[in-house]
Design a protein around this motif. Structure first.
Motif, PDB file in Angstrom:
ATOM      1  N   ALA A 233       0.736  -1.468  -0.117  1.00 24.29           N
ATOM      2  CA  ALA A 233       0.028  -0.041  -0.285  1.00 24.29           C
ATOM      3  C   ALA A 233       0.897   1.674   0.196  1.00 24.29           C
ATOM      4  N   LYS A 234       2.547   1.447   0.677  1.00 24.99           N
ATOM      5  CA  LYS A 234       2.797   2.049   0.654  1.00 24.99           C
ATOM      6  C   LYS A 234       3.894   2.517  -0.877  1.00 24.99           C
ATOM      7  N   GLU A 235       3.620   1.562  -1.734  1.00 28.12           N
ATOM      8  CA  GLU A 235       4.608   1.442  -2.915  1.00 28.12           C
ATOM      9  C   GLU A 235       3.253   2.052  -3.682  1.00 28.12           C
ATOM     10  N   ILE A 236       1.939   1.283  -3.530  1.00 29.08           N
ATOM     11  CA  ILE A 236       1.244   1.619  -4.143  1.00 29.08           C
ATOM     12  C   ILE A 236       0.784   3.368  -3.878  1.00 29.08           C
ATOM     13  N   ALA A 237       0.909   4.252  -2.647  1.00 35.15           N
ATOM     14  CA  ALA A 237       0.616   5.718  -2.508  1.00 35.15           C
ATOM     15  C   ALA A 237       2.247   6.037  -3.548  1.00 35.15           C
ATOM     16  N   TYR A 238       3.278   5.811  -3.327  1.00 35.23           N
ATOM     17  CA  TYR A 238       4.426   6.671  -3.711  1.00 35.23           C
ATOM     18  C   TYR A 238       4.031   6.968  -5.369  1.00 35.23           C
ATOM     19  N   ASN A 239       3.733   6.098  -6.200  1.00 34.17           N
ATOM     20  CA  ASN A 239       3.219   5.999  -7.088  1.00 34.17           C
ATOM     21  C   ASN A 239       2.202   6.873  -7.599  1.00 34.17           C
ATOM     22  N   PHE A 240       0.965   6.771  -6.434  1.00 36.64           N
ATOM     23  CA  PHE A 240      -0.280   7.495  -7.256  1.00 36.64           C
ATOM     24  C   PHE A 240       0.157   8.623  -6.671  1.00 36.64           C
ATOM     25  N   LEU A 241       0.761   9.233  -6.168  1.00 30.50           N
ATOM     26  CA  LEU A 241       0.879  10.104  -5.714  1.00 30.50           C
ATOM     27  C   LEU A 241       2.559  11.412  -6.642  1.00 30.50           C
TER      28      LEU A 241
END
Length: 492
Positions: A233-241
């Motif tokens: 979920a943290k890795e997704i956050a870095y990419n999505f944001l």
């Protein structure tokens, strides 16, 4: 070399100082130079640096030499500012996070540079005596940022909802590990490696490492599903944001700037909000808070619906309780404990409002052994079970403050022989009593507590780990003071 913006600031400060020494207002300087008042104001604030002909004009009007005006050498009154600017301390402080402009701070310093510099130097000395490192400073700044916003960030919550809608994720249901892994690999081109980290004993304390050049995410094979979900979920956050200035290890080893610390927090917040959706959680908490009695089973059932990680769940509570229940008098603590060492280390804390108990202590004092967070972690170490949960109402002996405190203790999966506990405290007042029915339950366990043994006045404490030396020293000073006063009265 001094940066260009600092050259502008120094020039502006010198111009302002010389103008004031000549008893000239901005209006007056503008009149004798033919330069506009607004232009001169921008120069003095360090926003503009005049061209050579304008500097000659200003030097002539102020009856000083050109070289004196453009020199970076500062007189004794402005020298402290030069020291601050060249130390780069203002670059270390994340002023923009708190809505402060660097030029505004420079203006404050310029009004009384010697006194302000002495004040800043005093803060540095205090920091050294309290063993505060650069890392401690950045983390303290982050905590202040969280506290200033009641640890709730609507823009991140909105981004989570946008993400869920874009990827057709139902936030009313518990997300699956497969869903998040597919998004990372199919959408963001990640390669996930579960073997590499276990081959390096030096990396046993790391859960993941991200290699940006190949988009390879190395995940420890020791992680359980909840930990892996949070990492994904943290890795997704870095990419999505679209966050690029980031940390590449989890847990972090080092950071280069405050921005990396802040971005790590943003990604972690996003992950918590994605795994524990706010609307569903609030609904569950309302039902829990309506109960007349508190039982561990009720609380643990709510937590188990979202995650197997107590830390993730307790952290999420610090987001929604201030926002949706207006419970802003909260504290969050995380302790580490190794029985062989015998000391409890406070490794994370947050206070949604200031001046709450307990508080951080950098002097190696002994935290109160009556805290439920220390009791749960000690019980876990003695019983060797997977999870110890407990609660109590803590009444602080030196104030009228009372808190309902819940705590979960678990083994540290990445450090053999270590244990950790998470605690959340809710201040008991008229508002919390109205919001949480079970706080009026007379059967809730109650305990008189202190902050540290060294400053605690509970004399008959069986759990005391050190004598109350701070109070004893204070008493000695008070006795000495009283004797001196008596002598002064005798001979006046």
């Amino acid at each position: 070399m001094i940066e260009e913006e600092y050259v502008r600031l120094i020039f502006g400060l010198k111009l302002k100082q010389i103008r004031i020494e000549k008893n000239l207002s901005l209006f007056g300087l503008a009149k004798i130079t033919g330069l506009s008042k607004s232009y001169l104001n921008e120069i003095e604030k360090g926003k503009k640096y005049p061209k050579r002909d304008k500097i000659i004009l200003l030097a002539d009007a102020l009856e000083i030499s050109y070289d004196q005006l453009v020199s970076l050498k500062l007189d004794k009154n402005l020298a402290p500012i030069g020291e601050i600017l060249q130390s780069r301390i203002l670059k270390e402080i994340p002023l923009d996070v708190f809505g402060i402009k660097e030029s505004d701070l420079i203006d404050i310093i310029a009004e009384a540079p010697i006194k302000v510099n002495a004040f800043i130097s005093t803060l540095f000395e205090i920091a050294k005596h309290y063993n505060l490192t650069r890392e401690s400073f950045f983390l303290a700044a982050l905590r202040s940022y969280q506290e200033a916003n009641n640890n709730y960030f609507d823009d991140i919550e909105t981004q989570v909802e946008k993400f869920a809608k874009a990827y057709s994720l139902d936030l009313n249901k518990r997300l699956s590990l497969v869903d998040l892994e597919e998004i990372l690999t199919d959408e963001y081109g990640y390669i996930i490696n579960n073997e590499e980290l276990t081959q390096h004993k030096e990396l046993n304390n790391l859960r993941s490492v991200f290699v940006p050049t190949s988009k390879t995410l190395l995940v420890s094979s020791e992680t359980d599903d909840s930990q892996r979900m949070f990492i994904y979920a943290k890795e997704i956050a870095y990419n999505f944001l679209n966050i690029t200035d980031r940390l590449y290890t989890f847990s972090w080893i080092k950071f280069e700037s405050f921005d990396q610390v802040l971005n790590n927090f943003i990604a972690s917040y996003f992950a918590g909000a994605l795994l524990i959706p706010r609307k569903v959680l609030v609904k569950k908490l309302k039902s829990l808070f309506e109960k007349k009695t508190f039982t561990p089973q009720d609380f643990l059932l709510v937590m188990d619906e979202f995650t197997d990680s107590p830390e993730t769940f307790y952290q999420r509570l610090t987001n929604v309780l201030p926002k949706d229940f207006n419970l802003k008098n909260l504290f969050f603590l995380r302790f580490n404990f190794k029985p062989e060492r015998g000391d409890f280390q406070l490794t994370k804390e947050l206070h949604i409002t200031n001046l709450l108990e307990p508080h951080a202590n950098e002097l190696n004092e002994h935290y109160c052994r009556r805290w439920i967070s220390l009791k749960t972690i000690k019980e876990l170490a003695e019983t060797n079970v997977n999870h110890v949960f407990d609660s109590q109402i803590s009444s602080y002996n030196h104030t009228d403050n009372e808190y309902f405190v819940i705590s979960s203790a678990t083994k540290d999966p990445f450090r053999k022989g270590y244990y950790r506990s998470i605690a959340l405290g809710i201040m008991i007042n008229q508002h919390s009593l109205a919001k949480i029915s079970f706080l009026q339950d007379e059967t809730l366990k109650r305990m008189k507590v202190g902050v540290t043994c060294e400053s605690c006045s509970i004399l008959d404490c069986a759990e005391r780990a050190a004598p109350p030396k701070n109070l004893e020293r204070k008493a000695r000073f008070s006795q000495t003071d009283n004797v001196v006063k008596d002598i002064m009265n005798k001979y006046k």
